[in-house]
Design a protein around this motif. Structure first.
Motif, PDB file in Angstrom:
ATOM      1  N   VAL A  29     135.123  21.618  76.915  1.00 27.17           N
ATOM      2  CA  VAL A  29     134.444  20.319  77.366  1.00 27.17           C
ATOM      3  C   VAL A  29     135.749  19.330  78.234  1.00 27.17           C
ATOM      4  O   VAL A  29     135.236  19.086  78.943  1.00 27.17           O
ATOM      5  CB  VAL A  29     133.765  19.724  76.270  1.00 27.17           C
ATOM      6  CG1 VAL A  29     133.451  18.171  76.608  1.00 27.17           C
ATOM      7  CG2 VAL A  29     132.509  20.409  75.733  1.00 27.17           C
ATOM      8  N   VAL A  30     136.884  19.462  77.393  1.00 28.03           N
ATOM      9  CA  VAL A  30     137.778  18.587  77.764  1.00 28.03           C
ATOM     10  C   VAL A  30     138.358  19.009  79.096  1.00 28.03           C
ATOM     11  O   VAL A  30     138.830  18.324  79.893  1.00 28.03           O
ATOM     12  CB  VAL A  30     138.913  18.520  76.672  1.00 28.03           C
ATOM     13  CG1 VAL A  30     140.223  17.671  77.162  1.00 28.03           C
ATOM     14  CG2 VAL A  30     138.504  17.606  75.269  1.00 28.03           C
ATOM     15  N   ALA A 219     130.209  18.269  82.481  1.00 32.79           N
ATOM     16  CA  ALA A 219     130.205  18.954  83.822  1.00 32.79           C
ATOM     17  C   ALA A 219     130.203  18.053  85.112  1.00 32.79           C
ATOM     18  O   ALA A 219     130.408  18.959  86.039  1.00 32.79           O
ATOM     19  CB  ALA A 219     129.682  20.207  83.762  1.00 32.79           C
ATOM     20  N   ILE A 220     129.154  17.110  85.087  1.00 34.33           N
ATOM     21  CA  ILE A 220     128.797  16.543  86.215  1.00 34.33           C
ATOM     22  C   ILE A 220     129.861  16.203  87.240  1.00 34.33           C
ATOM     23  O   ILE A 220     129.760  16.718  88.510  1.00 34.33           O
ATOM     24  CB  ILE A 220     127.852  15.387  85.978  1.00 34.33           C
ATOM     25  CG1 ILE A 220     126.702  15.919  85.393  1.00 34.33           C
ATOM     26  CG2 ILE A 220     127.632  14.289  86.932  1.00 34.33           C
ATOM     27  CD1 ILE A 220     125.501  14.582  84.789  1.00 34.33           C
ATOM     28  N   PRO A 221     131.152  15.672  86.747  1.00 30.85           N
ATOM     29  CA  PRO A 221     131.795  15.311  87.773  1.00 30.85           C
ATOM     30  C   PRO A 221     132.488  16.737  88.470  1.00 30.85           C
ATOM     31  O   PRO A 221     133.022  16.646  89.801  1.00 30.85           O
ATOM     32  CB  PRO A 221     133.101  14.609  86.900  1.00 30.85           C
ATOM     33  CG  PRO A 221     132.297  13.824  85.651  1.00 30.85           C
ATOM     34  CD  PRO A 221     131.299  15.020  85.441  1.00 30.85           C
ATOM     35  N   VAL A 222     132.670  17.761  87.515  1.00 30.61           N
ATOM     36  CA  VAL A 222     133.243  18.947  88.064  1.00 30.61           C
ATOM     37  C   VAL A 222     132.158  19.462  89.229  1.00 30.61           C
ATOM     38  O   VAL A 222     132.561  20.074  90.401  1.00 30.61           O
ATOM     39  CB  VAL A 222     133.394  20.058  87.145  1.00 30.61           C
ATOM     40  CG1 VAL A 222     133.740  21.372  87.671  1.00 30.61           C
ATOM     41  CG2 VAL A 222     134.456  19.421  86.095  1.00 30.61           C
ATOM     42  N   VAL A 326     136.320  12.198  73.241  1.00 31.95           N
ATOM     43  CA  VAL A 326     135.432  13.615  73.787  1.00 31.95           C
ATOM     44  C   VAL A 326     135.817  14.711  72.931  1.00 31.95           C
ATOM     45  O   VAL A 326     134.841  15.648  72.477  1.00 31.95           O
ATOM     46  CB  VAL A 326     135.411  13.912  75.206  1.00 31.95           C
ATOM     47  CG1 VAL A 326     135.097  14.975  75.609  1.00 31.95           C
ATOM     48  CG2 VAL A 326     134.873  12.731  76.146  1.00 31.95           C
ATOM     49  N   ASN A 327     137.056  15.020  72.791  1.00 36.01           N
ATOM     50  CA  ASN A 327     137.589  16.204  72.146  1.00 36.01           C
ATOM     51  C   ASN A 327     137.071  16.191  70.619  1.00 36.01           C
ATOM     52  O   ASN A 327     136.488  17.225  70.268  1.00 36.01           O
ATOM     53  CB  ASN A 327     139.196  16.178  72.418  1.00 36.01           C
ATOM     54  CG  ASN A 327     139.604  17.398  72.209  1.00 36.01           C
ATOM     55  OD1 ASN A 327     139.336  18.481  72.082  1.00 36.01           O
ATOM     56  ND2 ASN A 327     140.831  17.633  71.529  1.00 36.01           N
ATOM     57  N   ALA A 328     137.046  14.914  70.157  1.00 36.19           N
ATOM     58  CA  ALA A 328     136.779  14.948  68.734  1.00 36.19           C
ATOM     59  C   ALA A 328     135.224  15.186  68.797  1.00 36.19           C
ATOM     60  O   ALA A 328     134.870  15.823  67.807  1.00 36.19           O
ATOM     61  CB  ALA A 328     137.124  13.543  68.004  1.00 36.19           C
ATOM     62  N   THR A 341     142.315  23.986  76.227  1.00 32.53           N
ATOM     63  CA  THR A 341     142.433  23.225  77.507  1.00 32.53           C
ATOM     64  C   THR A 341     143.508  23.480  78.282  1.00 32.53           C
ATOM     65  O   THR A 341     143.372  23.809  79.654  1.00 32.53           O
ATOM     66  CB  THR A 341     142.347  21.594  77.162  1.00 32.53           C
ATOM     67  OG1 THR A 341     141.113  21.429  76.451  1.00 32.53           O
ATOM     68  CG2 THR A 341     142.249  20.884  78.543  1.00 32.53           C
ATOM     69  N   ALA A 342     144.552  23.781  77.866  1.00 31.64           N
ATOM     70  CA  ALA A 342     145.978  24.002  78.637  1.00 31.64           C
ATOM     71  C   ALA A 342     145.708  25.309  79.277  1.00 31.64           C
ATOM     72  O   ALA A 342     146.253  25.571  80.433  1.00 31.64           O
ATOM     73  CB  ALA A 342     147.203  23.881  77.695  1.00 31.64           C
ATOM     74  N   ALA A 343     145.143  26.399  78.458  1.00 35.34           N
ATOM     75  CA  ALA A 343     145.131  27.596  79.031  1.00 35.34           C
ATOM     76  C   ALA A 343     144.042  27.581  80.016  1.00 35.34           C
ATOM     77  O   ALA A 343     144.229  28.463  81.241  1.00 35.34           O
ATOM     78  CB  ALA A 343     144.630  28.736  77.990  1.00 35.34           C
ATOM     79  N   ALA A 344     142.939  26.779  80.077  1.00 38.43           N
ATOM     80  CA  ALA A 344     142.129  26.831  81.138  1.00 38.43           C
ATOM     81  C   ALA A 344     142.553  26.165  82.544  1.00 38.43           C
ATOM     82  O   ALA A 344     142.410  26.598  83.560  1.00 38.43           O
ATOM     83  CB  ALA A 344     140.593  26.033  80.709  1.00 38.43           C
ATOM     84  N   MET A 345     143.286  25.201  82.159  1.00 38.64           N
ATOM     85  CA  MET A 345     144.115  24.593  83.184  1.00 38.64           C
ATOM     86  C   MET A 345     145.135  25.362  83.931  1.00 38.64           C
ATOM     87  O   MET A 345     145.306  25.535  85.092  1.00 38.64           O
ATOM     88  CB  MET A 345     144.755  23.396  82.825  1.00 38.64           C
ATOM     89  CG  MET A 345     143.960  22.213  82.253  1.00 38.64           C
ATOM     90  SD  MET A 345     142.595  21.430  83.356  1.00 38.64           S
ATOM     91  CE  MET A 345     143.847  20.580  84.573  1.00 38.64           C
TER      92      MET A 345
END
Length: 568
Positions: A29-30, A219-222, A326-328, A341-345
């Motif tokens: 999500v983040v 996901a809307i902004p993406v 949002v993360n929490a 999140t870092a891995a996805a980026m």
């Protein structure tokens, strides 16, 4: 094996299997939130879009190793980006190699400052900015960022970093607005605002579970970005441009020492703002789980995150409020969510940078505006006006200075306004005339309570420590009270609220005693605290007031009232 385990972060050593699903969900999500933010905030800082990606990955890894916040998401923020642009625009042209080199050093310098502050246990320095001043600074900065995004939203170039610059540029370029850019940006902005306001309720009415609805909304902004990359070339909408694939090798370009000196003060203020924001986010999240936050540990963690961001080709970073919340809310139970999140980026910059090059700038501008509208907080001004007018004046002054001078000068103005407000208040302390509540040993302000007094005795309580800033004012008020009352022969200075005295205050007390003696009035002290009594003793004033220092106000009352006649 035990030695290796000791090197692991505490959260990892005590990790529970049932946390995994929440951490994985929160990490995804983040990521959806971070992709457009990282690109937009880099461009806002005047840097290539990839700098936002780099600054979004390494700090997450570092904080997961050394930070203590379970859901803190460290990375680029709108406020930090605008501060970076405002600082670097004075030394180099945005987007140039010199500009990028200065951005790296700005991140490293601010990180070193945070690191030194943490090792010196200077966490209290966050108190340099009062809450009204910080609220005004944040509101004015958010407004400036929104105004700055009117340029990319409409295909214009708005130079400068203050309200007069933006207004002048909008006036001069009024005929150059690009209709396609403006309509695209406004459409995406409207979509983001509507989905944020009513999206969750609409999806739930369609039978979609709340967790799934939350992911869809994030996901809307993406999705808007992906749709923007498919626009036909005929629209002629400005785009991000080429983004190199892969992660760069750590490089630290050399710059002259004179430029490092020029960056030192801006780096300090950026470090201060980043620390205040990061600490407030950490405290907010910790309060949810009834945990505590170590400010000095946060200083160390944020310092290392900024140093790592600079070495990785990024710019100053801090804990992001929206991303962390949002993360929490998405279920994060530990920093593993940030590692996801870092891995996805990382996958993004190695496999999917080509589509990002086609991303329209108006869409990025719309995402920034939508995320910052909630920061336009005028309610803080109303609260300050109702509670304390001095805070309201400080709010308005800081707000106007940031808008007119820009955020870099506004930070310094905010600190000065905070300190000036503190000095103004303490220089005019509240001084109450006391009396005794009948039948008790309690003494209260005679203007607020029905009290009794002794003939010829004036009891005054100073509700502030005594120092050079208020010593003259206190002396004048006390002498004026004695003259106004008339017939006063004894004055009792109740020092229950005096926590400190300095040399100027000591001289004031000595001179006040002499002035009252010449007028035939005797000065007594009551409820002198231990540290203050020690200072009086060392300065020799204890002997001057021998027999006139009383343990309590009641003791002073009984002493001045004289013996009670019990004869019938």
């Amino acid at each position: 094996m035990a030695a290796l385990s000791g090197l692991l972060p505490g959260w990892l050593r005590g990790y529970r299997r049932q946390w995994l699903a929440g951490d994985l969900t929160a990490g995804v999500v983040v990521t959806l939130l971070l992709i457009p933010q990282s690109l937009a905030y880099a461009l806002l800082a005047g840097l290539p879009a990839q700098a936002g990606l780099y600054a979004s990955i390494v700090p997450l890894l570092v904080y997961a190793c050394v930070g203590r916040g379970y859901a803190q998401s460290v990375g680029p923020m709108a406020l930090t980006s605008l501060l970076t642009a405002a600082t670097l625009s004075r030394f180099a042209e945005a987007g140039s190699s010199d500009y990028l080199a200065l951005a790296l050093w700005l991140a490293i310098l601010s990180g070193l400052i945070l690191l030194i502050m943490g090792m010196a246990r200077l966490g209290f320095i966050a108190d340099l900015l009062s809450e009204p001043v910080l609220a005004a600074f944040t509101t004015a900065t958010a407004l400036l960022i929104v105004l700055s995004q009117l340029g990319p939203l409409s295909g214009l170039h708005l130079p400068g970093n203050a309200l007069p610059h933006y207004l002048l540029a909008l006036w001069e370029q009024a005929a150059a607005w690009q209709a396609s850019s403006l309509w695209l940006g406004l459409a995406v902005l409207g979509l983001l605002l509507v989905s944020r306001r009513w999206g969750a309720a609409a999806l739930q009415r369609l039978g979609i579970a709340a967790p799934v609805a939350s992911v869809l909304l994030r996901a809307i902004p993406v999705l808007a970005m992906l749709a923007g990359t498919l626009l036909p070339p005929a629209w002629q909408v400005p785009v991000v441009g080429p983004i190199p694939s892969g992660f760069p090798s750590p490089v630290l370009p050399l710059i002259p020492l004179s430029q490092l000196a020029d960056l030192a003060m801006p780096a300090f203020f950026i470090a201060l703002i980043n620390y205040v924001q990061g600490l407030s986010v950490a405290q907010l999240l910790a309060a949810r789980r009834q945990e505590s936050v170590d400010p000095d540990r946060e200083l160390l963690a944020l310092g290392l995150c900024n140093i790592a961001a600079g070495l990785a080709g990024g710019f100053p970073v801090t804990g992001g409020l929206s991303r962390s919340v949002v993360n929490a809310d998405a279920g994060a139970n530990s920093p593993l969510a940030s590692l996801v999140t870092a891995a996805a980026m990382l996958l993004l910059i190695f496999l999917a940078t080509a589509p990002l090059a086609l991303l329209p700038l108006p869409i990025l501008a719309a995402t920034i505006i939508a995320s910052l509208l909630s920061m336009l907080n005028l309610a803080s001004l109303r609260r300050a006006w109702l509670a304390e007018r001095a805070d309201a004046v400080a709010w308005l002054l800081t707000f106007c200075l940031v808008l007119l001078l820009g955020v870099d000068s506004g930070i310094m103005a905010g600190v000065l306004v905070s300190l000036a407000t503190l000095l103004w208040r303490s220089s005019r302390p509240h001084i109450a005339v006391l009396g005794r509540v009948p039948g008790t040993h309690h003494f209260r302000n005679c203007l607020r309570h029905a009290v009794e007094s002794l003939p010829g005795v004036l009891m005054l309580r100073v509700d502030e420590s005594l120092y050079f800033g208020n010593a003259r004012q206190v002396r004048q008020v006390l002498l004026s009270r004695v003259r106004q009352e008339g017939g006063v022969r004894q004055v009792v200075l109740v020092m229950s609220a005096v926590n400190r005295v300095d040399t100027t205050a000591l001289s004031m007390l000595e001179g006040l005693d002499q002035a009252l003696q010449q007028a035939g009035v005797e000065l007594h002290l009551a409820e002198v605290k231990g540290p203050v009594a020690d200072i009086l003793l060392r300065a020799g004033l204890a002997d001057c007031f021998a027999g006139r220092v009383h343990l309590s106000t009641q003791a002073a009352w009984e002493h001045l009232a004289g013996p009670v006649d019990y004869q019938i």
